[in-house]
Design an enzyme around this catalytic site. Sequence first.
Site, PDB file in Angstrom:
ATOM      1  N   TYR A  87       0.824  -1.335  -0.051  1.00 13.84           N
ATOM      2  CA  TYR A  87      -0.116   0.129   0.093  1.00 13.84           C
ATOM      3  C   TYR A  87       0.790   1.288   0.013  1.00 13.84           C
ATOM      4  O   TYR A  87       0.235   2.370  -0.286  1.00 13.84           O
ATOM      5  CB  TYR A  87      -1.118  -0.125   1.263  1.00 13.84           C
ATOM      6  CG  TYR A  87      -1.989  -1.043   1.224  1.00 13.84           C
ATOM      7  CD1 TYR A  87      -2.442  -1.734   0.169  1.00 13.84           C
ATOM      8  CD2 TYR A  87      -2.421  -1.180   2.355  1.00 13.84           C
ATOM      9  CE1 TYR A  87      -3.334  -2.593   0.337  1.00 13.84           C
ATOM     10  CE2 TYR A  87      -3.655  -2.128   2.531  1.00 13.84           C
ATOM     11  CZ  TYR A  87      -4.004  -2.903   1.377  1.00 13.84           C
ATOM     12  OH  TYR A  87      -5.120  -4.079   1.736  1.00 13.84           O
TER      13      TYR A  87
ATOM     14  N   HIS B 127      -1.046 -11.983   2.189  1.00 12.05           N
ATOM     15  CA  HIS B 127      -2.069 -10.955   1.545  1.00 12.05           C
ATOM     16  C   HIS B 127      -2.500 -11.613   0.193  1.00 12.05           C
ATOM     17  O   HIS B 127      -1.659 -11.902  -0.698  1.00 12.05           O
ATOM     18  CB  HIS B 127      -1.349  -9.686   1.168  1.00 12.05           C
ATOM     19  CG  HIS B 127      -2.163  -8.576   0.613  1.00 12.05           C
ATOM     20  ND1 HIS B 127      -1.485  -7.340   0.532  1.00 12.05           N
ATOM     21  CD2 HIS B 127      -3.251  -8.423   0.355  1.00 12.05           C
ATOM     22  CE1 HIS B 127      -2.423  -6.617   0.162  1.00 12.05           C
ATOM     23  NE2 HIS B 127      -3.395  -7.341   0.210  1.00 12.05           N
TER      24      HIS B 127
END
Length: 320
Positions: free
Chosen positions: A58, A114
Amino acid sequence: MEYTTLGRTGLRVSVAGLGCGGNSRIGLGSGKSEAQAIALVREAWDLGVNIFDTAAVYGTEEVLGKALKGLPRERVVLATKARFGRLSPAETVASLDKSLALLGADYIDVFQLHGVTPNAYEHAREIMAPALLKERDKGKIRFLGITESSPHDPESRMIERAVADGIWDTVMVGFHMLHQNARRRVFPLTIKERVGTLLMFVVRNIFSQPERLRSTVRELVASGQLPASLASAEDPLGFLVHAGGATSVTDAAYRFVRHEKGVDVVLFGTGEIAHLRSNIASILSPPLPEADRAKLAELFGHLLGVGLDLPGFAGGPPRG
């Protein structure tokens, strides 16, 4: 703010969790400054949010760390992720160490793999998990989590396997008004095994962009998945907005998932303080009227994979 216990972790977490990814990336994705992103995170904290979810990919870990600096660490629940797929165990541990440095933290409360697909799950369990459990034993991680790749696994097949294995303390799953699969396939299992749940994909473009909703509904009608009467509806979800019901479709989306049995934390993302406040207000609002919930289940409960668009990308074709 309301708080709950995140499964068997024992962590007391706010029912509203600030997601630091998506298109907004706490404002950084829309051109906001670092100072503005920090102010957003501090406002969330002041409103009672104590769980913050980020990830290495991110690009927000460092800013989040700056925003949380000086707050009582024992009251903050930090969740981050290592990209899964191409990283070796050593590279994943290196990702963990980098996350710790960027966040300015001595430990991560929930460290997650993830976007694990069903085909990759065996590798996650047999190769990656043992390496991360060693880091947990060193005190770098408190609990281990795993997140699904909802657009590529709308049936949550990976989560079903993960919950049964007893390795993962939390799971992150996609769930919303037009994709209710987790009610059948995930939540009964997480409740039984006391696995904490973090919700993603709660409010996507399909709810915030009226034309996206209308066009998707027309496609679903054409494929026989929805009643023909919905094809001409100007606002297919307009029945949710009324006195005593939701104030908007977005409000309905948050209230729908928040009160689902088996849900612990509703993650939301934003780059605007006003939006932050309204999202939290919706999450803390009462459940939708039972008649509205029943209609959502009747009309859309069978749909699968609708509206699971990734940040910056349109979703794939709806599936039934």
